[in-house]
Design an enzyme around this catalytic site. Structure first.
Site, PDB file in Angstrom:
ATOM      1  N   ALA A   1       0.893   5.110  -2.193  1.00 34.41           N
ATOM      2  CA  ALA A   1       0.804   5.390  -3.625  1.00 34.41           C
ATOM      3  C   ALA A   1       2.063   5.005  -4.430  1.00 34.41           C
ATOM      4  CB  ALA A   1       0.459   6.869  -3.822  1.00 34.41           C
TER       5      ALA A   1
ATOM      6  N   ASN B   1      -5.257  12.981  -0.078  1.00 30.95           N
ATOM      7  CA  ASN B   1      -4.450  12.104   0.794  1.00 30.95           C
ATOM      8  C   ASN B   1      -5.395  11.353   1.727  1.00 30.95           C
ATOM      9  OD1 ASN B   1      -1.807  11.196   1.648  1.00 30.95           O
ATOM     10  ND2 ASN B   1      -2.131  12.322   3.540  1.00 30.95           N
TER      11      ASN B   1
ATOM     12  N   ASP C   1      -1.745  10.871  -2.342  1.00 25.38           N
ATOM     13  CA  ASP C   1      -2.086   9.803  -3.287  1.00 25.38           C
ATOM     14  C   ASP C   1      -2.353  10.373  -4.672  1.00 25.38           C
ATOM     15  OD1 ASP C   1      -3.057   8.997  -0.416  1.00 25.38           O
ATOM     16  OD2 ASP C   1      -2.514   7.179  -1.523  1.00 25.38           O
TER      17      ASP C   1
ATOM     18  N   GLN D   1      -2.675   3.064   9.657  1.00 25.03           N
ATOM     19  CA  GLN D   1      -1.360   3.148   9.001  1.00 25.03           C
ATOM     20  C   GLN D   1      -0.350   3.892   9.867  1.00 25.03           C
ATOM     21  OE1 GLN D   1      -4.268   3.681   7.434  1.00 25.03           O
ATOM     22  NE2 GLN D   1      -4.185   3.114   5.283  1.00 25.03           N
TER      23      GLN D   1
ATOM     24  N   ARG E   1       0.857  -1.187   0.000  1.00 25.09           N
ATOM     25  CA  ARG E   1       0.000   0.000   0.000  1.00 25.09           C
ATOM     26  C   ARG E   1       0.891   1.234   0.000  1.00 25.09           C
ATOM     27  NH1 ARG E   1       1.662   1.815   4.078  1.00 25.09           N
ATOM     28  NH2 ARG E   1       0.634   3.773   3.638  1.00 25.09           N
TER      29      ARG E   1
HETATM   30  O1  MRU Z   1      -4.745   3.469   1.690  1.00 30.84           O
HETATM   31  P1  MRU Z   1      -3.252   3.531   1.704  1.00 30.84           P
HETATM   32  O2  MRU Z   1      -2.635   3.030   2.955  1.00 30.84           O
HETATM   33  O3  MRU Z   1      -2.630   2.953   0.462  1.00 30.84           O
HETATM   34  O4  MRU Z   1      -3.053   5.083   1.728  1.00 30.84           O
HETATM   35  C1  MRU Z   1      -2.162   5.758   1.040  1.00 30.84           C
HETATM   36  C2  MRU Z   1      -1.194   6.348   1.928  1.00 30.84           C
HETATM   37  O5  MRU Z   1      -0.291   5.669   2.344  1.00 30.84           O
HETATM   38  C3  MRU Z   1      -1.305   7.717   2.337  1.00 30.84           C
HETATM   39  O6  MRU Z   1      -2.444   8.384   1.995  1.00 30.84           O
HETATM   40  C4  MRU Z   1      -0.026   8.462   2.104  1.00 30.84           C
HETATM   41  O7  MRU Z   1      -0.072   9.617   2.811  1.00 30.84           O
HETATM   42  C5  MRU Z   1       0.267   8.726   0.655  1.00 30.84           C
HETATM   43  S1  MRU Z   1       1.327   7.530  -0.019  1.00 30.84           S
HETATM   44  C6  MRU Z   1       2.940   8.101   0.325  1.00 30.84           C
END
Ligand code: MRU
Length: 345
Positions: free
Chosen positions: A55, A241, A231, A191, A53
């Protein structure tokens, strides 16, 4: 970054040269377990079910997914269609699939391209770390560590290495700058616990807080700057995000605390407007159950939007691999990419 005493990346080509190893983020922080992804279906499941997971890492995994698919006889279009359907919001997925489509259907070329995508991701994150370090230093006040608040996990686990929002923090820590990180828990997927695990592994001082605590800390001078990931960021500088980012940006703005997003260029969507960004709606069970225990009354419905958009007026700056841009100045920092996007329309 170091995992159990060894320098590792969050995704690595396996010894057989035909599959990849990823750190299983669905098991962390309880267990450190590596998963082998050997077929397209493995990669699709790993992204969809959030074993990988974040982006940039989703983009890297999808790139290898295409290469693995081609090596096992799956057609390029079919592989791209299956991977594109895994998660809707992180634009790095679309970006990586476009890059892989441009390489074509030769498996060797595809593996080489996926490796390049990973190496470039590392270089971009490292550059974001260098640019962001200057911002951390600018926020320093005499006699106390710099207090940084972050949301979700935008660390090396979410990328190939270094991370986006956490890269400046690692750079500052490496340089011996005193700092402390407030880590939002980030319900419902938590997370923030991945962020805590990463920071603990590197000895970076930090404290985990519930998502609702940030406003209070911002109001009481306990936060010197916020750095989050993204994201998908629009060409106008609006930042999509993890859900809850917008509320932190509002509270930071109200308390005149600088709010930065770390934005590698593959996370920029040059064509989609903020209101058209697809916001992933995840299973309500993620809200209904906490550590396997049903906590929401059965008759109460739940909603689980996974992302939000912070408008650019609340954002102090965007930390890119080319330097720190004002949200309105993002497109000017990437004239080559805006032009490419125009041509592709
Ligand atoms: O749903 P996820 O865990 O894949 O969420 C994405 C993220 O990790 C965050 O939103 C993050 O801040 C951006 S990716 C560096």
């Amino acid at each position: 970054m170091k995992v159990e005493g060894r320098w590792r990346r969050a995704i690595e080509l396996a010894d057989d040269g035909r599959s990849v190893m990823v750190l299983d983020q669905a098991r962390l922080p309880d267990q450190v377990r590596w998963l082998r992804l050997a077929e397209l279906g493995d990669v699709v499941r790993a992204i969809r079910d959030m074993h990988v997971r974040g982006a940039p890492l989703i983009g890297a995994a999808a790139a290898y997914g295409v290469a693995i698919a081609l090596r096992t006889g799956v057609a390029l279009d079919d592989a791209c269609a299956q991977l594109a359907a895994t998660r809707p919001t992180a634009v790095n997925l679309r970006w990586a699939l476009d890059e892989m489509r441009a390489v074509g259907a030769d498996p060797d070329a595809a593996f080489a391209a996926a490796a390049r995508i990973c190496d470039h991701d590392v270089a971009r994150c490292e550059a974001i770390g260098r640019h962001g370090l200057a911002l951390i230093r600018a926020a320093a006040r005499p006699g106390r560590p710099v207090n940084v608040l972050t949301h979700c996990n935008a660390g090396w686990l979410a990328t190939v290495d270094w991370g986006t929002a956490l890269a400046p923090i690692y750079k500052a820590h490496e340089a011996g700058d005193p700092l402390h990180v407030w880590v939002d828990e980030t319900r419902p997927r938590n997370q923030g616990l991945l962020t805590a695990w990463e920071l603990a592994a590197h000895g970076v001082p930090h404290t985990v807080i519930v998502d609702n605590a940030g406003g209070h800390l911002l109001q009481h001078g306990e936060v010197d700057l916020c750095i989050v990931g993204t994201d998908r960021t629009t060409r106008d500088g609006d930042v999509c995000n993890k859900i809850g980012t917008y509320l932190k940006a509002l509270a930071a703005h109200d308390n005149q605390v600088p709010f930065y997003a770390a934005v590698p260029s593959p996370s920029i969507d040059w064509t989609t407007a903020a209101h058209d960004i697809p916001i992933e709606e995840r299973s309500g069970d993620e809200v209904r159950f906490l550590a396997g225990v049903e906590i929401v009354p059965r008759r109460s419905p739940v909603a689980n939007p996974a992302f939000d958009v912070t408008p650019r007026r609340l954002i102090t700056g965007l930390i890119t691999e080319r330097g720190v841009a004002s949200p309105a100045g993002l497109a000017a920092m990437f004239p080559d990419l805006t032009e490419r996007a125009e041509r592709a329309r």
